[in-house]
Write an enzyme that holds these catalytic residues in place. Sequence first.
Site, PDB file in Angstrom:
ATOM      1  N   ARG A   1       0.853  -1.203   0.000  1.00 51.39           N
ATOM      2  CA  ARG A   1       0.000   0.000   0.000  1.00 51.39           C
ATOM      3  C   ARG A   1       0.880   1.240   0.000  1.00 51.39           C
ATOM      4  O   ARG A   1       2.094   1.147   0.201  1.00 51.39           O
ATOM      5  CB  ARG A   1      -0.861   0.035   1.277  1.00 51.39           C
ATOM      6  CG  ARG A   1      -1.891  -1.045   1.315  1.00 51.39           C
ATOM      7  CD  ARG A   1      -2.753  -0.972   2.560  1.00 51.39           C
ATOM      8  NE  ARG A   1      -2.096  -1.548   3.724  1.00 51.39           N
ATOM      9  CZ  ARG A   1      -1.961  -0.937   4.898  1.00 51.39           C
ATOM     10  NH1 ARG A   1      -2.429   0.281   5.061  1.00 51.39           N
ATOM     11  NH2 ARG A   1      -1.375  -1.532   5.916  1.00 51.39           N
TER      12      ARG A   1
ATOM     13  N   ASN B   1      10.951   0.016   3.742  1.00 51.11           N
ATOM     14  CA  ASN B   1       9.885   1.011   3.796  1.00 51.11           C
ATOM     15  C   ASN B   1       8.771   0.656   4.791  1.00 51.11           C
ATOM     16  O   ASN B   1       8.071   1.541   5.261  1.00 51.11           O
ATOM     17  CB  ASN B   1       9.299   1.178   2.380  1.00 51.11           C
ATOM     18  CG  ASN B   1       7.948   1.848   2.386  1.00 51.11           C
ATOM     19  OD1 ASN B   1       7.849   3.078   2.511  1.00 51.11           O
ATOM     20  ND2 ASN B   1       6.874   1.060   2.289  1.00 51.11           N
TER      21      ASN B   1
ATOM     22  N   TYR C   1       8.038   6.228  17.457  1.00 51.34           N
ATOM     23  CA  TYR C   1       8.212   6.375  16.001  1.00 51.34           C
ATOM     24  C   TYR C   1       9.440   7.246  15.689  1.00 51.34           C
ATOM     25  O   TYR C   1      10.255   6.905  14.829  1.00 51.34           O
ATOM     26  CB  TYR C   1       6.938   7.001  15.446  1.00 51.34           C
ATOM     27  CG  TYR C   1       6.842   7.121  13.946  1.00 51.34           C
ATOM     28  CD1 TYR C   1       6.561   6.015  13.152  1.00 51.34           C
ATOM     29  CD2 TYR C   1       7.001   8.361  13.327  1.00 51.34           C
ATOM     30  CE1 TYR C   1       6.439   6.141  11.772  1.00 51.34           C
ATOM     31  CE2 TYR C   1       6.882   8.499  11.958  1.00 51.34           C
ATOM     32  CZ  TYR C   1       6.601   7.391  11.183  1.00 51.34           C
ATOM     33  OH  TYR C   1       6.493   7.516   9.813  1.00 51.34           O
TER      34      TYR C   1
HETATM   35  P1  NAP Z   1       0.855   2.476   4.968  1.00 48.28           P
HETATM   36  O1  NAP Z   1       0.015   3.041   3.884  1.00 48.28           O
HETATM   37  O2  NAP Z   1       0.251   2.275   6.330  1.00 48.28           O
HETATM   38  O3  NAP Z   1       1.504   1.090   4.445  1.00 48.28           O
HETATM   39  C1  NAP Z   1       2.372   0.400   5.276  1.00 48.28           C
HETATM   40  C2  NAP Z   1       2.907  -0.813   4.566  1.00 48.28           C
HETATM   41  O4  NAP Z   1       3.830  -1.444   5.464  1.00 48.28           O
HETATM   42  C3  NAP Z   1       1.831  -1.834   4.230  1.00 48.28           C
HETATM   43  O5  NAP Z   1       2.063  -2.443   2.992  1.00 48.28           O
HETATM   44  C4  NAP Z   1       1.987  -2.849   5.360  1.00 48.28           C
HETATM   45  O6  NAP Z   1       1.632  -4.180   5.008  1.00 48.28           O
HETATM   46  C5  NAP Z   1       3.467  -2.800   5.614  1.00 48.28           C
HETATM   47  N1  NAP Z   1       3.767  -3.313   6.946  1.00 48.28           N
HETATM   48  C6  NAP Z   1       3.432  -2.801   8.152  1.00 48.28           C
HETATM   49  N2  NAP Z   1       3.829  -3.624   9.133  1.00 48.28           N
HETATM   50  C7  NAP Z   1       4.424  -4.685   8.538  1.00 48.28           C
HETATM   51  C8  NAP Z   1       5.016  -5.879   9.005  1.00 48.28           C
HETATM   52  N3  NAP Z   1       5.099  -6.162  10.320  1.00 48.28           N
HETATM   53  N4  NAP Z   1       5.507  -6.759   8.103  1.00 48.28           N
HETATM   54  C9  NAP Z   1       5.429  -6.504   6.787  1.00 48.28           C
HETATM   55  N5  NAP Z   1       4.893  -5.387   6.272  1.00 48.28           N
HETATM   56  C10 NAP Z   1       4.376  -4.491   7.149  1.00 48.28           C
HETATM   57  O7  NAP Z   1       2.146   3.392   5.247  1.00 48.28           O
HETATM   58  P2  NAP Z   1       2.837   4.518   4.338  1.00 48.28           P
HETATM   59  O8  NAP Z   1       2.227   5.818   4.692  1.00 48.28           O
HETATM   60  O9  NAP Z   1       2.890   4.094   2.925  1.00 48.28           O
HETATM   61  O10 NAP Z   1       4.295   4.517   4.988  1.00 48.28           O
HETATM   62  C11 NAP Z   1       5.386   3.853   4.395  1.00 48.28           C
HETATM   63  C12 NAP Z   1       6.655   4.268   5.128  1.00 48.28           C
HETATM   64  O11 NAP Z   1       6.817   5.684   5.027  1.00 48.28           O
HETATM   65  C13 NAP Z   1       6.626   3.946   6.618  1.00 48.28           C
HETATM   66  O12 NAP Z   1       7.908   3.532   7.040  1.00 48.28           O
HETATM   67  C14 NAP Z   1       6.270   5.264   7.250  1.00 48.28           C
HETATM   68  O13 NAP Z   1       6.746   5.361   8.577  1.00 48.28           O
HETATM   69  C15 NAP Z   1       6.979   6.231   6.311  1.00 48.28           C
HETATM   70  N6  NAP Z   1       6.419   7.577   6.363  1.00 48.28           N
HETATM   71  C16 NAP Z   1       5.140   7.832   5.984  1.00 48.28           C
HETATM   72  C17 NAP Z   1       4.650   9.116   6.039  1.00 48.28           C
HETATM   73  C18 NAP Z   1       3.258   9.479   5.618  1.00 48.28           C
HETATM   74  O14 NAP Z   1       2.879  10.642   5.786  1.00 48.28           O
HETATM   75  N7  NAP Z   1       2.470   8.583   5.063  1.00 48.28           N
HETATM   76  C19 NAP Z   1       5.472  10.154   6.526  1.00 48.28           C
HETATM   77  C20 NAP Z   1       6.768   9.850   6.917  1.00 48.28           C
HETATM   78  C21 NAP Z   1       7.243   8.576   6.830  1.00 48.28           C
HETATM   79  P3  NAP Z   1       0.078  -4.622   4.759  1.00 48.28           P
HETATM   80  O15 NAP Z   1      -0.321  -3.953   3.487  1.00 48.28           O
HETATM   81  O16 NAP Z   1       0.160  -6.087   4.663  1.00 48.28           O
HETATM   82  O17 NAP Z   1      -0.667  -4.124   5.959  1.00 48.28           O
END
Ligand code: NAP
Length: 246
Positions: free
Chosen positions: A15, A89, A154
């Site tokens: 995702r 990621n 975090y």
């Molecule tokens: P997201 O939409 O919540 O997607 C998270 C992804 O990580 C999903 O595919 C999920 O798998 C996977 N995941 C979570 N726990 C896992 C585990 N234990 N084992 C395997 N896979 C796991 O998050 P996102 O917003 O795209 O964030 C991606 C990265 O960017 C993260 O590291 C986040 O901290 C960082 N980030 C995001 C933002 C933001 O504003 N969105 C800002 C700063 C940093 P499932 O699909 O199977 O649930």
Amino acid sequence: MTFNQRTALVTGAGRGIGKAIAEVLAKNGVTVICVSKSPDSCGGVAAAITAAGGKAKAVPVDVANGAEVTKAAEALLAEFGKIDILVNNAGITRDGLVARMSEEDWNAVIQTNLTSAFHWTKAIGWPMCRARYGRIVNIASVVGLVGNAGQANYAAAKGGMIAFTKSIAKEFARRNVTANVVAPGFIKTDMTAVLNEEVQKAAIGMIPMQRFGDPADIANMTAFLCSEESNYITGQVFTVDGGMAM
Ligand code: NAP
């Protein structure tokens, strides 16, 4: 961007940001191993990439489980022969003030966001060193640079990710393996969709560009750091945040 028959492993590719990274790499001819926790989410992304003419494989792994990561990495290295690009990621949030934060929420965030990168790097980084080629990109957050009330777990994980990346960059540099960090600000994904309207409004108020970013904004920077063209860049942190943390 140039990619010479490369194979990439992207965690959290089911995702949001990870999905966008998998897609942009696949569009550039990279074979992408999509890892997520649920088989459905990485399976859907890999199927869509394949249907569009790209090369992808879905591998469900709980990245918080070190033994599972090591086993999966060994099997994938045996199957593909090499993994040239690693994008750590996958990430979760379990927000709360320190005074009220459970040890379980602390550990879950550290294990998923930080310790996972150690296990993947240990398993895949050394074969990269032996092959004298590798690109590692770790997705942190601006919160890892500036901190955030309510996100001590975090922020600690993301700050740790930055220090970890600089350390492996130094360990791996002479073997032509680079390691860099992309630190996103607020990006439109499921992770930020849960923030209430008031919090989203306050966040936008802190962003000079006055909007959240798209997953593609992070994916494009990440893909560049995975490409041949980034070959003299290592140990760096690139914020992609609409100017928020400048
Ligand atoms: P997201 O939409 O919540 O997607 C998270 C992804 O990580 C999903 O595919 C999920 O798998 C996977 N995941 C979570 N726990 C896992 C585990 N234990 N084992 C395997 N896979 C796991 O998050 P996102 O917003 O795209 O964030 C991606 C990265 O960017 C993260 O590291 C986040 O901290 C960082 N980030 C995001 C933002 C933001 O504003 N969105 C800002 C700063 C940093 P499932 O699909 O199977 O649930």
